[in-house]
Design a protein around this motif. Sequence first.
Motif, PDB file in Angstrom:
ATOM      1  N   ASP A  53       0.289 -11.606  -8.122  1.00  0.00           N
ATOM      2  CA  ASP A  53       1.268 -10.735  -7.473  1.00  0.00           C
ATOM      3  C   ASP A  53       0.648  -9.401  -7.067  1.00  0.00           C
ATOM      4  O   ASP A  53       0.922  -8.888  -5.985  1.00  0.00           O
ATOM      5  CB  ASP A  53       2.471 -10.503  -8.396  1.00  0.00           C
ATOM      6  CG  ASP A  53       3.320 -11.755  -8.557  1.00  0.00           C
ATOM      7  OD1 ASP A  53       3.214 -12.666  -7.709  1.00  0.00           O
ATOM      8  OD2 ASP A  53       4.080 -11.825  -9.546  1.00  0.00           O
ATOM      9  N   VAL A  54      -0.200  -8.840  -7.939  1.00  0.00           N
ATOM     10  CA  VAL A  54      -0.882  -7.578  -7.617  1.00  0.00           C
ATOM     11  C   VAL A  54      -1.753  -7.759  -6.385  1.00  0.00           C
ATOM     12  O   VAL A  54      -1.719  -6.944  -5.451  1.00  0.00           O
ATOM     13  CB  VAL A  54      -1.720  -7.082  -8.817  1.00  0.00           C
ATOM     14  CG1 VAL A  54      -2.676  -5.977  -8.403  1.00  0.00           C
ATOM     15  CG2 VAL A  54      -0.817  -6.613  -9.952  1.00  0.00           C
ATOM     16  N   GLN A  55      -2.541  -8.827  -6.361  1.00  0.00           N
ATOM     17  CA  GLN A  55      -3.430  -9.064  -5.223  1.00  0.00           C
ATOM     18  C   GLN A  55      -2.640  -9.343  -3.938  1.00  0.00           C
ATOM     19  O   GLN A  55      -3.069  -8.964  -2.848  1.00  0.00           O
ATOM     20  CB  GLN A  55      -4.397 -10.215  -5.525  1.00  0.00           C
ATOM     21  CG  GLN A  55      -5.411  -9.887  -6.595  1.00  0.00           C
ATOM     22  CD  GLN A  55      -6.241  -8.666  -6.235  1.00  0.00           C
ATOM     23  OE1 GLN A  55      -6.647  -8.469  -5.096  1.00  0.00           O
ATOM     24  NE2 GLN A  55      -6.484  -7.810  -7.220  1.00  0.00           N
ATOM     25  N   SER A  56      -1.488  -9.979  -4.067  1.00  0.00           N
ATOM     26  CA  SER A  56      -0.638 -10.214  -2.889  1.00  0.00           C
ATOM     27  C   SER A  56      -0.160  -8.889  -2.307  1.00  0.00           C
ATOM     28  O   SER A  56      -0.153  -8.708  -1.083  1.00  0.00           O
ATOM     29  CB  SER A  56       0.575 -11.069  -3.266  1.00  0.00           C
ATOM     30  OG  SER A  56       0.165 -12.368  -3.611  1.00  0.00           O
ATOM     31  N   GLN A  57       0.231  -7.947  -3.171  1.00  0.00           N
ATOM     32  CA  GLN A  57       0.667  -6.634  -2.703  1.00  0.00           C
ATOM     33  C   GLN A  57      -0.482  -5.872  -2.048  1.00  0.00           C
ATOM     34  O   GLN A  57      -0.291  -5.199  -1.030  1.00  0.00           O
ATOM     35  CB  GLN A  57       1.261  -5.822  -3.864  1.00  0.00           C
ATOM     36  CG  GLN A  57       2.583  -6.363  -4.368  1.00  0.00           C
ATOM     37  CD  GLN A  57       3.634  -6.424  -3.286  1.00  0.00           C
ATOM     38  OE1 GLN A  57       3.825  -5.483  -2.525  1.00  0.00           O
ATOM     39  NE2 GLN A  57       4.319  -7.552  -3.190  1.00  0.00           N
ATOM     40  N   GLU A  64      -1.026  -4.129   6.628  1.00  0.00           N
ATOM     41  CA  GLU A  64      -0.294  -3.042   7.280  1.00  0.00           C
ATOM     42  C   GLU A  64      -1.262  -1.995   7.827  1.00  0.00           C
ATOM     43  O   GLU A  64      -1.114  -1.529   8.960  1.00  0.00           O
ATOM     44  CB  GLU A  64       0.689  -2.401   6.299  1.00  0.00           C
ATOM     45  CG  GLU A  64       1.868  -3.293   5.949  1.00  0.00           C
ATOM     46  CD  GLU A  64       2.700  -2.768   4.791  1.00  0.00           C
ATOM     47  OE1 GLU A  64       2.303  -1.763   4.153  1.00  0.00           O
ATOM     48  OE2 GLU A  64       3.765  -3.361   4.526  1.00  0.00           O
ATOM     49  N   LYS A  65      -2.253  -1.622   7.015  1.00  0.00           N
ATOM     50  CA  LYS A  65      -3.239  -0.637   7.466  1.00  0.00           C
ATOM     51  C   LYS A  65      -4.050  -1.173   8.649  1.00  0.00           C
ATOM     52  O   LYS A  65      -4.339  -0.434   9.594  1.00  0.00           O
ATOM     53  CB  LYS A  65      -4.181  -0.258   6.316  1.00  0.00           C
ATOM     54  CG  LYS A  65      -3.552   0.649   5.301  1.00  0.00           C
ATOM     55  CD  LYS A  65      -4.561   1.082   4.259  1.00  0.00           C
ATOM     56  CE  LYS A  65      -3.927   2.071   3.305  1.00  0.00           C
ATOM     57  NZ  LYS A  65      -4.891   2.666   2.387  1.00  0.00           N
TER      58      LYS A  65
END
Length: 91
Positions: A53-57, A64-65
């Motif tokens: 989940d952390v890596q997905s975020q 986005e960047k």
Amino acid sequence: MINPAKLEEIAKQISNNMPQGVKNLADTFEAKTKQAIQNKLAEMDFVSREEFDVQSQVLIRTREKLTELEAKVALLEQQLTSSNDNTDSQV
């Protein structure tokens, strides 16, 4: 679809009616099976759900960047092209 609660109830009834020796064997088998599966999963180097989940975020923020940077580059290219067109028309 089979009702999971009903399956649990049937499994509990079967377990309650087993001789103690069979129950101990089943418990030992279950514990050893869980341990073996955990060892194999550890060898396969799987990540935890939390890490996933952390890596997905992180990936979402990176995308986005990247999108923002692509838009800025496109704008700069457009400005550069416009600037060159204006310079060419003046010559």
